[in-house]
Design a protein around this motif. Sequence first.
Motif, PDB file in Angstrom:
ATOM      1  N   THR A   2      -6.117  -3.469  -8.363  1.00  0.00           N
ATOM      2  CA  THR A   2      -5.087  -3.411  -7.320  1.00  0.00           C
ATOM      3  C   THR A   2      -3.784  -4.045  -7.793  1.00  0.00           C
ATOM      4  O   THR A   2      -2.706  -3.535  -7.512  1.00  0.00           O
ATOM      5  CB  THR A   2      -5.587  -4.094  -6.032  1.00  0.00           C
ATOM      6  OG1 THR A   2      -6.808  -3.466  -5.630  1.00  0.00           O
ATOM      7  CG2 THR A   2      -4.578  -3.982  -4.912  1.00  0.00           C
ATOM      8  N   THR A   6      -0.284  -2.188  -7.930  1.00  0.00           N
ATOM      9  CA  THR A   6       0.873  -2.752  -7.221  1.00  0.00           C
ATOM     10  C   THR A   6       2.069  -2.866  -8.159  1.00  0.00           C
ATOM     11  O   THR A   6       3.196  -2.538  -7.785  1.00  0.00           O
ATOM     12  CB  THR A   6       0.514  -4.125  -6.622  1.00  0.00           C
ATOM     13  OG1 THR A   6      -0.608  -3.971  -5.753  1.00  0.00           O
ATOM     14  CG2 THR A   6       1.675  -4.722  -5.843  1.00  0.00           C
ATOM     15  N   TYR A  39      -1.195   5.230  -4.672  1.00  0.00           N
ATOM     16  CA  TYR A  39      -1.784   4.840  -3.390  1.00  0.00           C
ATOM     17  C   TYR A  39      -3.197   5.395  -3.236  1.00  0.00           C
ATOM     18  O   TYR A  39      -4.078   4.737  -2.689  1.00  0.00           O
ATOM     19  CB  TYR A  39      -0.902   5.280  -2.223  1.00  0.00           C
ATOM     20  CG  TYR A  39       0.236   4.332  -1.962  1.00  0.00           C
ATOM     21  CD1 TYR A  39      -0.006   3.011  -1.603  1.00  0.00           C
ATOM     22  CD2 TYR A  39       1.558   4.750  -2.068  1.00  0.00           C
ATOM     23  CE1 TYR A  39       1.040   2.124  -1.374  1.00  0.00           C
ATOM     24  CE2 TYR A  39       2.606   3.875  -1.837  1.00  0.00           C
ATOM     25  CZ  TYR A  39       2.344   2.564  -1.480  1.00  0.00           C
ATOM     26  OH  TYR A  39       3.372   1.693  -1.241  1.00  0.00           O
ATOM     27  N   ILE A  42      -5.845   3.169  -4.774  1.00  0.00           N
ATOM     28  CA  ILE A  42      -6.245   1.964  -4.031  1.00  0.00           C
ATOM     29  C   ILE A  42      -6.716   2.340  -2.620  1.00  0.00           C
ATOM     30  O   ILE A  42      -6.774   1.502  -1.732  1.00  0.00           O
ATOM     31  CB  ILE A  42      -5.123   0.901  -3.994  1.00  0.00           C
ATOM     32  CG1 ILE A  42      -3.817   1.455  -3.419  1.00  0.00           C
ATOM     33  CG2 ILE A  42      -4.907   0.321  -5.383  1.00  0.00           C
ATOM     34  CD1 ILE A  42      -2.735   0.409  -3.208  1.00  0.00           C
TER      35      ILE A  42
END
Length: 129
Positions: A2, A6, A39, A42
Motif C-alpha cells: 500500500t 500510495t 487504486y 489496493i
Amino acid sequence: QTKDITQALTFFNSALVSFQNLDKKADVAKCYYKIGKSYNRISDFEKGLFYSFESLRLNETLKKEKEIIRVSTQIGAIYLVTGDYKNAELNFKNALQLQEKNNDDKGLILTYLNLGALSQKREKERTRD
C-alpha cells in the motif's frame, strides 16, 4: 504494498497536473489509466472505476482505439472482481470488438480468457444458489 502504491499515486497525480497544464490529452488519459490501475491494486474499486472512466472518455474523444481496448479491459476486470457481471461483459465485449477490428490476436486471447473467467464466476454463483 500500500505504501508503494500510495507513492506511485503521488507521482502519477503530479504527472497528471503537469500534462493537464501542457494540454497533453493523450498523456492525461494515460495518467488516469495508471491512477485507476493503482487504486485497483489496493482494492479501492470506486476510485479505480472513476479514473478508468476518465481515461476511457478522453481516449474515445481522441479516437485512440488501442487505449480504449486497454481501459475497457481494466473496467471489465474491476466489474468482474466486484461481481457486476453484466457491466464486466459489456466492457470485455467492447474490447473484443475493437481487438477484432484491429487484428489484435494477443488481445483477443486475453479477452477470451476474461470472458471465460466471467462465465465461470456466473456458473459458480448459479450452483451456489
